[in-house]
Design a protein around this motif. Structure first.
Motif, short mmCIF file in Angstrom:
data_model
loop_
_atom_site.label_atom_id
_atom_site.label_comp_id
_atom_site.label_asym_id
_atom_site.label_seq_id
_atom_site.Cartn_x
_atom_site.Cartn_y
_atom_site.Cartn_z
N GLU A 100 24.35 -11.12 44.87
CA GLU A 100 23.32 -10.08 44.89
C GLU A 100 23.69 -8.85 45.70
O GLU A 100 23.23 -7.74 45.38
N ASN A 101 24.50 -9.01 46.75
CA ASN A 101 24.73 -7.87 47.64
C ASN A 101 26.18 -7.84 48.12
O ASN A 101 26.53 -8.52 49.09
N VAL A 102 27.02 -7.08 47.43
CA VAL A 102 28.41 -6.89 47.81
C VAL A 102 28.58 -5.39 48.11
O VAL A 102 28.54 -4.57 47.21
N ASN A 103 28.72 -5.08 49.40
CA ASN A 103 28.75 -3.67 49.82
C ASN A 103 27.54 -2.91 49.28
O ASN A 103 27.62 -1.73 48.90
N GLY A 104 26.40 -3.60 49.21
CA GLY A 104 25.17 -2.97 48.75
C GLY A 104 24.96 -2.99 47.25
O GLY A 104 23.88 -2.60 46.77
N LEU A 105 25.95 -3.41 46.48
CA LEU A 105 25.82 -3.47 45.03
C LEU A 105 25.30 -4.84 44.59
O LEU A 105 25.74 -5.88 45.11
N ASP A 106 24.40 -4.84 43.63
CA ASP A 106 23.80 -6.08 43.12
C ASP A 106 24.54 -6.50 41.85
O ASP A 106 24.36 -5.92 40.78
N PHE A 107 25.38 -7.52 41.98
CA PHE A 107 26.08 -8.07 40.82
C PHE A 107 25.23 -9.11 40.11
O PHE A 107 25.36 -9.30 38.90
N TRP A 108 24.39 -9.81 40.83
CA TRP A 108 23.62 -10.94 40.29
C TRP A 108 22.61 -10.50 39.23
O TRP A 108 22.51 -11.10 38.16
N VAL A 154 37.27 -0.61 41.83
CA VAL A 154 37.37 -2.06 42.06
C VAL A 154 37.12 -2.39 43.53
O VAL A 154 37.75 -1.82 44.43
N LEU A 155 36.21 -3.33 43.77
CA LEU A 155 35.95 -3.84 45.11
C LEU A 155 36.73 -5.13 45.35
O LEU A 155 37.30 -5.32 46.42
N LEU A 156 36.70 -6.01 44.34
CA LEU A 156 37.31 -7.33 44.46
C LEU A 156 38.09 -7.66 43.21
O LEU A 156 37.69 -7.30 42.10
N VAL A 182 39.92 -5.61 47.53
CA VAL A 182 40.74 -4.43 47.28
C VAL A 182 40.42 -3.34 48.31
O VAL A 182 41.27 -2.54 48.69
N VAL A 183 39.17 -3.34 48.76
CA VAL A 183 38.70 -2.50 49.86
C VAL A 183 37.95 -3.42 50.82
O VAL A 183 37.63 -4.56 50.46
N PRO A 184 37.66 -3.02 52.05
CA PRO A 184 36.85 -3.87 52.92
C PRO A 184 35.51 -4.19 52.26
O PRO A 184 34.83 -3.30 51.75
N VAL A 185 35.16 -5.47 52.25
CA VAL A 185 33.97 -5.92 51.52
C VAL A 185 33.13 -6.83 52.42
O VAL A 185 33.65 -7.68 53.12
N THR A 186 31.81 -6.63 52.35
CA THR A 186 30.87 -7.53 53.02
C THR A 186 29.91 -8.12 52.00
O THR A 186 29.27 -7.38 51.24
N PHE A 187 29.84 -9.44 51.96
CA PHE A 187 28.81 -10.14 51.20
C PHE A 187 27.61 -10.26 52.14
O PHE A 187 27.54 -11.16 52.98
N ASN A 188 26.69 -9.29 52.02
CA ASN A 188 25.53 -9.30 52.91
C ASN A 188 24.61 -10.45 52.55
O ASN A 188 24.33 -10.70 51.38
N ASP A 189 24.16 -11.17 53.57
CA ASP A 189 23.31 -12.34 53.39
C ASP A 189 22.16 -12.04 52.42
O ASP A 189 21.36 -11.13 52.66
N ALA A 190 22.09 -12.78 51.32
CA ALA A 190 21.09 -12.53 50.28
C ALA A 190 20.76 -13.83 49.55
O ALA A 190 21.54 -14.77 49.54
N LYS A 191 19.60 -13.84 48.92
CA LYS A 191 19.09 -15.05 48.28
C LYS A 191 19.84 -15.39 47.00
O LYS A 191 20.10 -16.57 46.71
N LYS A 313 40.55 -5.54 53.63
CA LYS A 313 41.44 -5.27 52.51
C LYS A 313 42.60 -6.25 52.49
O LYS A 313 43.28 -6.43 53.49
N GLY A 314 42.80 -6.91 51.36
CA GLY A 314 43.88 -7.88 51.21
C GLY A 314 43.49 -9.30 51.54
O GLY A 314 44.21 -10.24 51.19
#
Length: 352
Positions: A100-108, A154-156, A182-191, A313-314
């Motif tokens: 749901e929250n990868v660098n603020g983007l909702d993939f889910w 691309v993020l990941l 591919v860039v620094p990424v945070t999976f922000n805690d999300a449901k 990254k990496g």
């Protein structure tokens, strides 16, 4: 003659109770289907599932899923709607993996139902190449995909390997997914995450409250409590949590089970000790969402703790899950699932 009949019945009962791996394995075929982005997986002569990876689905999925008797245990909507299918959450398709929250983007929550003007807030998983397909006692399918924003940045990078196997009554999927930043990424805690599966109508839990569903056109449907007699499913976790009590709790495994026709059907998801934040939290909902989410700790503990996964990254993180689908006179027992979990724990233990 009576002794022979009784012996045969006893033998059949014993075989039915054997763990999936103790039964005779059937050959698996992994084959390209037509000209589209679809790969079919057969166990024996029966179609088990298909890997669908057109960009129009916003992520790759396994859809539909079938036990050995051929019934479909995933919801038909939105790809192949069936009479009575709930039409909520159009992004719930078969079996998928996103967040749901990868660098603020909702993939889910991304799907065809998101208006164009709002798409910039959503991520996209685009499968760019199939790495491996092979058939045999175990069928293998591996692919590479990119987790992108709407500008196609691309993020990941995702590399996923499926291993499919089966017997006369069981189906098994082992999934190993590695995400490399591919860039620094945070999976922000999300449901909403991470491994998700949307269940067939029959495997939902019977509702004790009115349920409101909104379809992709904004049409609201209210199902009154006690009027939908199809759902008969329930959940059970390795920690002994049942039904709605499974939600937000941790466990090594969780199974949903119920009747489909004359057969008892169970679907179990098994976590792996090499996964981040093991054992996972279960995002298991009575309306038919069955998901394992190790990264939603803040929601599931009501703010007592949080889990924000950071990848520089990496760097990479690997997630491993086993999905078991079984049908017969009885569902998989807790003892059988404990044995399966112990076997799976020995497989590829070290994190990559």
């Amino acid at each position: 003659m009576k002794k022979i009949i009784l012996f045969g019945a006893l033998l059949a009962a014993v075989v039915a109770c054997l763990p999936a791996q103790a039964q005779k394995a059937e050959p698996v075929r992994v084959v390209k289907a037509g000209t589209g982005k679809k790969i079919d997986v057969y166990v024996g002569k029966q179609l088990f599932t298909s890997f669908l990876y057109p960009d129009s689905l916003e992520k790759p999925v396994l859809y539909p899923l079938r036990p050995a008797d051929g019934k479909v245990v995933t919801r038909g909507f939105p790809l192949q709607p069936k009479a009575g299918d709930p039409t909520d959450h159009p992004h719930h398709i078969g079996l998928w993996f996103n967040y749901e929250n990868v660098n603020g983007l909702d993939f889910w929550n991304n799907s065809y139902a998101i208006p164009k003007e709002k798409k910039s807030a959503y991520g996209w998983i685009k499968t760019d190449r199939i790495l491996t397909t092979s058939s045999g006692q175990t069928g293998v399918l591996a692919y590479h995909a990119n987790w992108t924003n709407q500008a196609n940045e691309v993020l990941l990078e995702e590399t996923t390997r499926f291993e499919f196997s089966g017997t006369g009554r069981a189906r098994t999927i082992d999934r190993v997914t590695t995400l490399k930043a591919v860039v620094p990424v945070t999976f922000n805690d999300a449901k909403d995450g991470l491994l998700g599966l949307r269940l067939a109508h029959e495997l939902q839990m019977p509702s004790t409250q009115d349920q409101k569903f909104t379809d992709s056109k904004g049409i609201v449907t209210v199902v009154k409590a006690g009027t939908d007699h199809v759902p008969n499913g329930s959940y059970l976790t390795s920690a002994g949590k049942r039904g709605n009590d499974a939600w937000s709790t941790r466990g090594v495994w969780c199974k949903v089970f119920g009747k489909m026709g004359a057969d008892s059907v169970s679907i179990a998801i098994i976590d792996h000790p090499g996964n981040p934040n093991y054992p996972t939290f279960w995002h298991a909902r009575g309306y038919g969402l069955f998901a394992a989410n190790p990264l939603g700790e803040k929601v599931f503990t009501e703010g007592k703790s949080a889990k924000n996964l950071r990848l520089e990254k990496g760097e990479s993180a690997t997630f491993r899950y086993r999905i078991l689908i079984d049908d017969g006179s009885k569902t998989l027992s807790s003892h059988q699932l404990d044995e399966e979990a112990a076997t799976f724990a020995k497989k590829n233990t070290a994190s990559k």
